[in-house]
Design a protein around this motif. Structure first.
Motif, mmCIF file in Angstrom:
data_model
loop_
_atom_site.group_PDB
_atom_site.id
_atom_site.type_symbol
_atom_site.label_atom_id
_atom_site.label_comp_id
_atom_site.label_asym_id
_atom_site.label_seq_id
_atom_site.Cartn_x
_atom_site.Cartn_y
_atom_site.Cartn_z
ATOM 1 N N ALA A 124 0.939 -1.072 0.051
ATOM 2 C CA ALA A 124 0.236 0.073 -0.107
ATOM 3 C C ALA A 124 0.951 1.057 -0.015
ATOM 4 C CB ALA A 124 -1.004 0.054 1.104
ATOM 5 N N GLU A 125 1.990 1.270 0.695
ATOM 6 C CA GLU A 125 2.759 2.335 0.763
ATOM 7 C C GLU A 125 3.563 2.576 -0.516
ATOM 8 O OE1 GLU A 125 5.565 1.324 4.104
ATOM 9 O OE2 GLU A 125 3.915 2.357 5.651
ATOM 10 N N GLN A 126 3.840 1.670 -1.283
ATOM 11 C CA GLN A 126 4.251 1.676 -2.566
ATOM 12 C C GLN A 126 3.339 2.314 -3.719
ATOM 13 O OE1 GLN A 126 7.752 1.092 -3.286
ATOM 14 N NE2 GLN A 126 7.995 0.920 -1.173
ATOM 15 N N VAL A 127 2.207 1.826 -3.874
ATOM 16 C CA VAL A 127 1.205 2.255 -4.659
ATOM 17 C C VAL A 127 0.515 3.582 -4.426
ATOM 18 C CG1 VAL A 127 0.551 0.100 -5.561
ATOM 19 C CG2 VAL A 127 -0.727 0.730 -3.770
ATOM 20 N N TRP A 128 0.645 3.820 -2.881
ATOM 21 C CA TRP A 128 0.328 5.167 -2.627
ATOM 22 C C TRP A 128 1.410 6.298 -2.992
ATOM 23 C CZ3 TRP A 128 -3.872 7.733 -2.037
ATOM 24 C CH2 TRP A 128 -4.020 8.740 -1.049
ATOM 25 N N ALA A 129 2.504 5.874 -2.799
ATOM 26 C CA ALA A 129 3.394 6.822 -3.412
ATOM 27 C C ALA A 129 3.349 7.040 -4.871
ATOM 28 C CB ALA A 129 4.722 6.260 -3.209
ATOM 29 N N LEU A 130 2.969 6.227 -5.516
ATOM 30 C CA LEU A 130 2.689 6.381 -7.104
ATOM 31 C C LEU A 130 1.525 6.833 -7.268
ATOM 32 C CD1 LEU A 130 3.663 5.667 -9.989
ATOM 33 C CD2 LEU A 130 2.330 3.303 -9.903
ATOM 34 N N ALA A 131 0.444 6.688 -6.643
ATOM 35 C CA ALA A 131 -0.838 7.576 -6.772
ATOM 36 C C ALA A 131 -0.492 9.030 -6.503
ATOM 37 C CB ALA A 131 -1.967 7.055 -5.751
ATOM 38 N N ARG A 132 0.108 9.336 -5.556
ATOM 39 C CA ARG A 132 0.452 10.791 -4.931
ATOM 40 C C ARG A 132 1.384 11.127 -5.953
ATOM 41 N NH1 ARG A 132 -1.879 12.475 -0.211
ATOM 42 N NH2 ARG A 132 -1.503 14.515 -1.487
ATOM 43 N N TRP A 133 2.258 10.779 -6.750
ATOM 44 C CA TRP A 133 3.167 10.971 -7.657
ATOM 45 C C TRP A 133 2.317 11.317 -9.059
ATOM 46 C CZ3 TRP A 133 3.615 9.275 -12.625
ATOM 47 C CH2 TRP A 133 4.557 9.850 -13.639
ATOM 48 N N SER A 134 1.030 10.650 -9.125
ATOM 49 C CA SER A 134 0.302 10.932 -10.415
ATOM 50 C C SER A 134 -0.399 12.271 -10.081
ATOM 51 C CB SER A 134 -0.407 9.872 -10.884
ATOM 52 O OG SER A 134 -1.465 9.526 -9.971
ATOM 53 N N GLU A 135 -0.798 12.476 -8.875
ATOM 54 C CA GLU A 135 -1.591 13.514 -8.600
ATOM 55 C C GLU A 135 -0.522 14.856 -8.857
ATOM 56 O OE1 GLU A 135 -4.533 11.942 -5.131
ATOM 57 O OE2 GLU A 135 -2.505 12.933 -4.503
ATOM 58 N N ARG A 136 0.634 14.778 -8.368
ATOM 59 C CA ARG A 136 1.489 15.982 -8.374
ATOM 60 C C ARG A 136 1.833 16.177 -9.870
ATOM 61 N NH1 ARG A 136 4.063 13.113 -4.340
ATOM 62 N NH2 ARG A 136 5.788 12.279 -5.699
ATOM 63 N N SER A 137 1.766 15.162 -10.695
ATOM 64 C CA SER A 137 2.197 15.074 -12.188
ATOM 65 C C SER A 137 1.251 15.330 -13.101
ATOM 66 C CB SER A 137 3.047 13.860 -12.745
ATOM 67 O OG SER A 137 3.991 13.646 -11.803
ATOM 68 N N LEU A 138 -0.048 15.716 -12.934
ATOM 69 C CA LEU A 138 -1.125 15.917 -13.484
ATOM 70 C C LEU A 138 -0.769 17.084 -14.774
ATOM 71 C CD1 LEU A 138 -4.430 15.650 -11.483
ATOM 72 C CD2 LEU A 138 -3.555 14.016 -13.598
ATOM 73 N N ASP A 139 -0.242 18.247 -14.284
ATOM 74 C CA ASP A 139 -0.081 19.520 -14.812
ATOM 75 C C ASP A 139 0.974 19.043 -16.172
ATOM 76 O OD1 ASP A 139 -1.953 20.939 -13.656
ATOM 77 O OD2 ASP A 139 -0.346 21.878 -12.429
ATOM 78 N N ALA A 140 2.024 18.267 -15.737
ATOM 79 C CA ALA A 140 3.038 17.874 -16.653
ATOM 80 C C ALA A 140 2.495 17.006 -17.793
ATOM 81 C CB ALA A 140 4.260 17.388 -16.193
ATOM 82 N N VAL A 141 1.558 16.047 -17.356
ATOM 83 C CA VAL A 141 1.001 14.983 -18.206
ATOM 84 C C VAL A 141 -0.107 15.595 -19.014
ATOM 85 C CG1 VAL A 141 -0.699 13.033 -18.452
ATOM 86 C CG2 VAL A 141 1.284 12.979 -16.545
ATOM 87 N N ASP A 142 -0.946 16.774 -18.633
ATOM 88 C CA ASP A 142 -1.617 17.484 -19.356
ATOM 89 C C ASP A 142 -1.166 18.307 -20.549
ATOM 90 O OD1 ASP A 142 -4.388 18.259 -20.130
ATOM 91 O OD2 ASP A 142 -3.594 20.293 -19.236
ATOM 92 N N ALA A 143 0.118 18.715 -20.094
ATOM 93 C CA ALA A 143 0.843 19.662 -21.136
ATOM 94 C C ALA A 143 1.465 18.743 -22.179
ATOM 95 C CB ALA A 143 2.113 20.371 -20.425
ATOM 96 N N ALA A 144 1.878 17.406 -21.929
ATOM 97 C CA ALA A 144 2.558 16.572 -22.762
ATOM 98 C C ALA A 144 1.417 16.215 -23.800
ATOM 99 C CB ALA A 144 3.195 15.401 -22.130
ATOM 100 N N ARG A 145 0.168 15.803 -23.242
ATOM 101 C CA ARG A 145 -0.925 15.451 -23.857
ATOM 102 C C ARG A 145 -1.224 16.551 -25.017
ATOM 103 N NH1 ARG A 145 -4.658 12.829 -19.245
ATOM 104 N NH2 ARG A 145 -3.706 10.948 -19.140
ATOM 105 N N THR A 146 -1.280 17.705 -24.614
ATOM 106 C CA THR A 146 -1.555 18.866 -25.365
ATOM 107 C C THR A 146 -0.586 19.006 -26.494
ATOM 108 O OG1 THR A 146 -2.811 20.115 -23.618
ATOM 109 C CG2 THR A 146 -2.184 21.509 -25.379
ATOM 110 N N ALA A 147 0.705 18.992 -26.020
ATOM 111 C CA ALA A 147 1.724 19.038 -27.082
ATOM 112 C C ALA A 147 1.613 17.886 -28.268
ATOM 113 C CB ALA A 147 2.941 18.986 -26.531
ATOM 114 N N TYR A 148 1.585 16.627 -27.772
ATOM 115 C CA TYR A 148 1.339 15.439 -28.706
ATOM 116 C C TYR A 148 -0.001 15.591 -29.438
ATOM 117 C CZ TYR A 148 0.566 10.527 -29.896
ATOM 118 O OH TYR A 148 0.210 9.670 -30.619
ATOM 119 N N ASP A 149 -1.005 16.092 -29.066
ATOM 120 C CA ASP A 149 -2.278 16.229 -29.789
ATOM 121 C C ASP A 149 -2.047 17.472 -30.836
ATOM 122 O OD1 ASP A 149 -3.555 14.374 -28.246
ATOM 123 O OD2 ASP A 149 -4.876 15.749 -27.023
#
Length: 138
Positions: A109-134
């Motif tokens: 749980a600690e491992q997957v929670w760290a990954l889930a929190r990373w995904s929350e923190r990375s939403l802006d970067a992922v959104d920017a990457a998606r926008t650039a890709y599209d």
């Protein structure tokens, strides 16, 4: 060839005592199933919720949100079978069942929670990457 060299070469196959070592990159490695269970949509959310405290089934369903009774029951059964969740059924009326993490479950749980929190923190970067890709693909 040393172990470190084997780990760097994806085409290398260990022999002898290293042959039984799990390698998630191998198609038939049993660790893939474990990884699938703990990183499934509901597996991650159930493990994360149970990091906080123990829950009864209906409380856990409300805490996770959006999960059907059937999927929650299936997820809990799978996590219990894998040794991540403990199901404690009390012999009272009405029946009371509490779910808690085992030691192994807390570690996962600690491992997957760290990954889930990373995904929350990375939403802006992922959104920017998606926008650039599209924009590039348009």
């Amino acid at each position: 060839m040393s172990v470190s060299n084997l780990e760097r070469r994806p085409d290398a196959r260990p022999v002898g005592p290293l042959a039984a070592r799990p390698d998630v990159r191998e198609p038939m490695c049993p660790s893939r199933l474990v990884l699938e269970h703990v990183t499934s949509r509901w597996g991650v959310l159930v493990l994360a919720a149970l990091l906080e405290r123990s829950y009864r089934f209906s409380e856990l369903r409300r805490e996770v949100g959006g999960v059907s009774e059937k999927m929650l029951a299936q997820t809990l059964r799978t996590l219990e079978r894998d040794g991540f969740v403990n199901r404690d059924a009390k012999p009272v009326i009405p029946p009371r069942v509490d779910y808690t993490l085992t030691g192994l479950g807390r570690e996962a749980a600690e491992q997957v929670w760290a990954l889930a929190r990373w995904s929350e923190r990375s939403l802006d970067a992922v959104d920017a990457a998606r926008t650039a890709y599209d924009a590039h693909k348009a």
